[in-house]
Design a protein around this motif. Structure first.
Motif, PDB file in Angstrom:
ATOM      1  N   LEU A 143     -20.230 -13.351  -4.224  1.00  0.00           N
ATOM      2  CA  LEU A 143     -20.138 -11.901  -4.243  1.00  0.00           C
ATOM      3  C   LEU A 143     -18.817 -11.539  -3.572  1.00  0.00           C
ATOM      4  N   VAL A 144     -17.997 -10.711  -4.238  1.00  0.00           N
ATOM      5  CA  VAL A 144     -16.637 -10.432  -3.771  1.00  0.00           C
ATOM      6  C   VAL A 144     -16.478  -8.935  -3.523  1.00  0.00           C
ATOM      7  N   ILE A 145     -15.968  -8.606  -2.329  1.00  0.00           N
ATOM      8  CA  ILE A 145     -15.739  -7.207  -1.944  1.00  0.00           C
ATOM      9  C   ILE A 145     -14.281  -7.057  -1.516  1.00  0.00           C
ATOM     10  N   GLU A 146     -13.562  -6.129  -2.152  1.00  0.00           N
ATOM     11  CA  GLU A 146     -12.172  -5.872  -1.773  1.00  0.00           C
ATOM     12  C   GLU A 146     -12.138  -4.928  -0.582  1.00  0.00           C
ATOM     13  N   ALA A 147     -11.305  -5.255   0.380  1.00  0.00           N
ATOM     14  CA  ALA A 147     -11.213  -4.466   1.617  1.00  0.00           C
ATOM     15  C   ALA A 147     -10.602  -3.090   1.359  1.00  0.00           C
ATOM     16  N   ARG A 148     -11.070  -2.143   2.147  1.00  0.00           N
ATOM     17  CA  ARG A 148     -10.481  -0.806   2.175  1.00  0.00           C
ATOM     18  C   ARG A 148     -10.202  -0.444   3.637  1.00  0.00           C
TER      19      ARG A 148
END
Length: 397
Positions: A276-281
């Motif tokens: 599961l991949v989440i791009e940083a903000r």
């Protein structure tokens, strides 16, 4: 019920998947042994293996090891739970396993065509009989029909078994329809390996390889017309449930900070490089994370004595901080239970709560919640991602 006179072959270890097909299709079946590997075993939980009791002797908790083909680690026994009389054993290992197959507790196993996996000897057919032709050590698979179940006491091994025959060359011992596609029997070194059945699209363990033999007057193994027995896992559901830690996989999740790029619940199950991949903000609040994921699962063990949470994850931002929080239901608040530098390659974090994990288990529902956070420490400006390969709870009664 079928009643037959069965005699056990001389070999204690169930001889090999024969003829069998080389396979990498079943990653959670592994080699099992002491100073060397001899029989087979299968992972059935984050810390647990299942094998045949006769592969672990009569006493002791340490001295055995387990190896999966596609992973570098060896896993060492810390606890062996032997059934008091029958040929099944459970083994707890020293570190989290990357994946597993659940034990099956239903009734559709009897009469099913299922897949048998193991590392034992294979053989060649010379036109009239089988001859063993290679040694232990290659994972093989094949199929057979688990024709019936019966309790047997064979002296050296006993239990409730799924029993099948080895059909071919015009021979069908049980008269149950003849050979399956890729029909196999067992051979030396397959003891402790699993028979797996598809249930709802997932393989589950229905049998553990135990013995080969013959019907009275019939041919000896590994010839066509011989028979084999697997411990019937469903018959030992109470033994398994009372002995093992309970696995509590993620059943729901929510991305609280960051952009969800890929993956879902299935990607959180196993340490298999499927993430599961989440791009940083970049956060607007001081000290807030740039990536935050909340995961939820549940247990039926409200009076647990130990709670473990296994996280396998990485973060492409550097330097970054990884933080794990649990929700404390008694306090109604989140608590930090682990904090460390994030790694750019997958690494495993194990959070262990003893002796009182009750605040983190909601009474009445068994709900558990964890948050996984990545903080960029205020110095990372390029796009980066948090990648979660595995997240699972293990609950000890």
């Amino acid at each position: 019920m079928f009643i037959f006179l069965i005699t056990l072959a001389a070999a204690m270890y169930a001889p090999a998947i024969l003829p069998g097909t080389d396979t990498t299709e079943f990653p959670w079946v592994g080699k099992w042994g002491t100073s060397t590997f001899n029989p087979s075993a299968v992972a059935v939980g984050p810390y647990w293996l299942m094998t045949a009791r006769h592969t672990v002797g009569s006493s002791g908790n340490t001295g055995w090891k387990f190896k999966l083909d596609d992973y570098p680690d060896e896993y060492y026994s810390v606890l062996v739970v032997r059934h008091a009389t029958d040929d099944i054993a459970l083994v707890k290992v020293d570190k989290p396993l990357p994946g597993w197959y659940e034990p099956y507790a239903g009734s559709a196993d009897v009469g099913s065509v299922a897949t048998m996996v193991g590392y034992g000897n294979t053989g060649t057919w010379d036109g009239s009989q089988w001859q063993y032709s290679s040694s232990y050590g290659t994972k093989r698979k094949g199929t057979n029909r688990m024709t019936f179940q019966q309790f047997l006491d064979l002296g050296s091994v006993r239990g409730t078994f799924l029993i099948g025959d080895f059909d071919g060359n015009g021979i069908d011992t049980w008269g149950d329809g003849g050979p399956t596609q890729e029909e196999v029997t067992l051979g030396g070194g397959d003891s402790g390996g699993p028979t797996l059945m598809l249930v709802g699209g997932e393989h589950k363990v229905i049998g553990i390889h135990s013995w080969v033999g013959r019907v009275s007057g019939g041919p000896p193994p590994p010839q066509y017309g011989s028979i084999f027995g697997d411990i019937r896992v469903a018959a030992y559901a109470n033994f398994i449930d009372s002995s093992m830690d309970q696995t509590a996989p993620v059943t729901d999740f929510e991305v609280l900070r960051g952009l969800h790029l890929a993956g879902g619940i299935q990607q959180l199950r196993f340490d298999d490089n499927d993430r599961l991949v989440i791009e940083a903000r970049r956060p607007t609040e001081i000290a807030a994370p740039s990536v935050e994921l909340e995961v939820r699962g549940s247990t039926t063990r409200f009076s647990a004595t130990e709670l473990r949470f296994v996280l396998n994850a990485s973060c492409t931002g550097s330097p970054a901080l990884q933080r794990i929080q649990f929700f404390n239901y008694q306090q109604g608040a989140w608590e930090t239970v682990d904090e460390r530098d994030a790694t750019t390659n997958d690494s495993t974090t194990v959070v262990i709560i003893v002796p009182n994990p009750h605040p983190y288990i909601q009474q009445g529902t068994g709900m558990m919640k964890a948050r996984i956070q990545y903080h960029d420490r205020g110095v990372t400006f390029l796009a980066w991602e948090g990648k979660i390969d595995q997240a699972v709870w293990s609950v000890t009664r």
